[in-house]
Design an enzyme around this catalytic site. Structure first.
Site, PDB file in Angstrom:
ATOM      1  N   GLN A  23      28.555  48.491  24.175  1.00 52.13           N
ATOM      2  CA  GLN A  23      28.802  47.763  25.420  1.00 52.13           C
ATOM      3  C   GLN A  23      29.836  48.485  26.284  1.00 52.13           C
ATOM      4  OE1 GLN A  23      27.572  45.141  27.024  1.00 52.13           O
ATOM      5  NE2 GLN A  23      25.961  44.717  25.532  1.00 52.13           N
ATOM      6  N   SER A  24      29.646  49.776  26.467  1.00 49.33           N
ATOM      7  CA  SER A  24      30.604  50.588  27.205  1.00 49.33           C
ATOM      8  C   SER A  24      30.550  50.328  28.708  1.00 49.33           C
ATOM      9  CB  SER A  24      30.321  52.077  26.937  1.00 49.33           C
ATOM     10  OG  SER A  24      31.047  52.896  27.819  1.00 49.33           O
ATOM     11  N   ASN A  25      31.688  49.906  29.266  1.00 47.55           N
ATOM     12  CA  ASN A  25      31.792  49.780  30.727  1.00 47.55           C
ATOM     13  C   ASN A  25      31.709  51.147  31.396  1.00 47.55           C
ATOM     14  OD1 ASN A  25      32.318  46.921  30.699  1.00 47.55           O
ATOM     15  ND2 ASN A  25      34.401  47.377  30.040  1.00 47.55           N
TER      16      ASN A  25
END
Length: 334
Positions: free
Chosen positions: A75-77
């Protein structure tokens, strides 16, 4: 020091708002709290990485890259904002996503940032935990280069001396806002992870002789390692800007008491911070970065570290779209 000499492509909505949080201030009964809204940078729901990408994507263009490649957690921004920047600039984007949590929920694996990575046209590969992800990325990039592709690699979080320039610029922007709004600020607090945000901020603040303590609330590494990573990058950033030695080791301060069970894994105080900000100020935090930073801010106020009569600015690093990947953490009434 001349920040304007570095290539930059405008991607963010700047300057981001600087706003008071009167209801949160009253609720906690401590210092006057303000928020710097870097969740409002505008690129694919915003976030702090957009400032870094203005310099990184410009450098990629100067080098003639047709593809950018980066890596991060599922879930990397940062991955999402990189995919969005590439789409906006007509470049290909390839992402390596690392499983750092072991979560197998469909929302975590396919919703939130992952969904947006896909919608922006990025291609993705997945990796297990505890790998050298930058090395993994470089190996993939080298294979593509051998096939004739022109690939520009971006380290996790966009955190190198080029990316950190975005937060040198943010420090200048905040100091200008403080002057224009007549604010005497005693502390700046934010979540710190891959080190680029904190390194850029402290370099900018020290270069401008701003005597405002900066506190990074860690989201992954132990205190000594986090501070060492930030200081090393601040040194490289200052050298790049032509102001070597402007940052001293004692200027870099991180508190890592709020990491919880691990990176990307919210603790009870993380979830409490999300609810407090949402219900007092209608501001959404993400479970990985900003909420852990806010949990630290809240607890330190409760403990009297930040005192009544002081003014604290919390820098919101964005990422609220990630909440949709963490529905399993919330007791939502059915």
């Amino acid at each position: 020091m001349n920040l304007a000499k570095f290539p930059r492509v405008r991607l963010a909505h700047l300057a981001t708002p600087l706003e008071p949080m009167p209801r949160l201030t009253k609720l906690l009964g401590g210092p006057e709290i303000w928020i710097k809204r870097d969740d409002c940078t505008g690129l694919s729901t915003g976030g702090n990485k957009t400032r870094k990408l203005e310099y990184l994507m410009a450098e990629a263009q100067v080098q003639g890259a047709e593809m950018v490649m980066t890596q991060g957690a599922t879930q990397s921004n940062h991955a999402r904002q990189t995919a969005a920047a590439a789409a906006k600039l007509g470049m290909a984007c390839h992402i390596l996503l690392e499983d750092r949590t072991g979560y197998n929920h469909d929302n975590y694996k396919y919703n939130g940032n992952v969904l947006l990575d896909y919608l922006h046209g990025a291609t993705m590969e997945h990796r297990g935990p505890d790998l050298d992800m930058n090395a993994e990325m470089e190996a993939v990039a080298e294979t593509m280069r051998e096939e004739g592709r022109s690939v520009y690699t971006i380290p996790g979080g966009g955190s190198n001396a080029t990316g950190a320039l975005g937060y040198v610029n943010c420090a200048f922007e905040m100091l200008h806002q403080f002057v224009e709004m007549g604010l005497d600020v005693d502390h700046i607090v934010h979540a710190t992870g891959s080190a680029g945000t904190q390194a850029g901020l402290i370099t900018g603040l020290k270069a401008m002789n701003a005597d405002i303590p900066l506190l990074g609330i860690g989201v992954r590494a132990p205190k000594d390692k986090q501070e060492a990573n930030v200081f090393a990058l601040a040194e490289k950033t200052a050298e790049k800007l032509g102001c070597a030695d402007v940052v001293q080791r004692g200027d870099v301060v991180a508190n890592t008491d709020y990491v919880g069970p691990g990176y990307g894994m919210p603790a009870d105080d993380t979830l409490e911070a999300i609810e407090i900000f949402a219900r007092s100020e209608a501001i959404l935090l993400d479970p990985v970065y900003s909420a852990k930073g806010a949990a630290g801010l809240i607890d330190l106020i409760r403990k009297g570290h930040f005192k009544k009569g002081e003014r604290v600015v919390f820098l919101h690093t964005g990422g609220a779209i990630g909440l949709t990947g963490y529905t399993h953490c919330f007791d939502v009434p059915k």
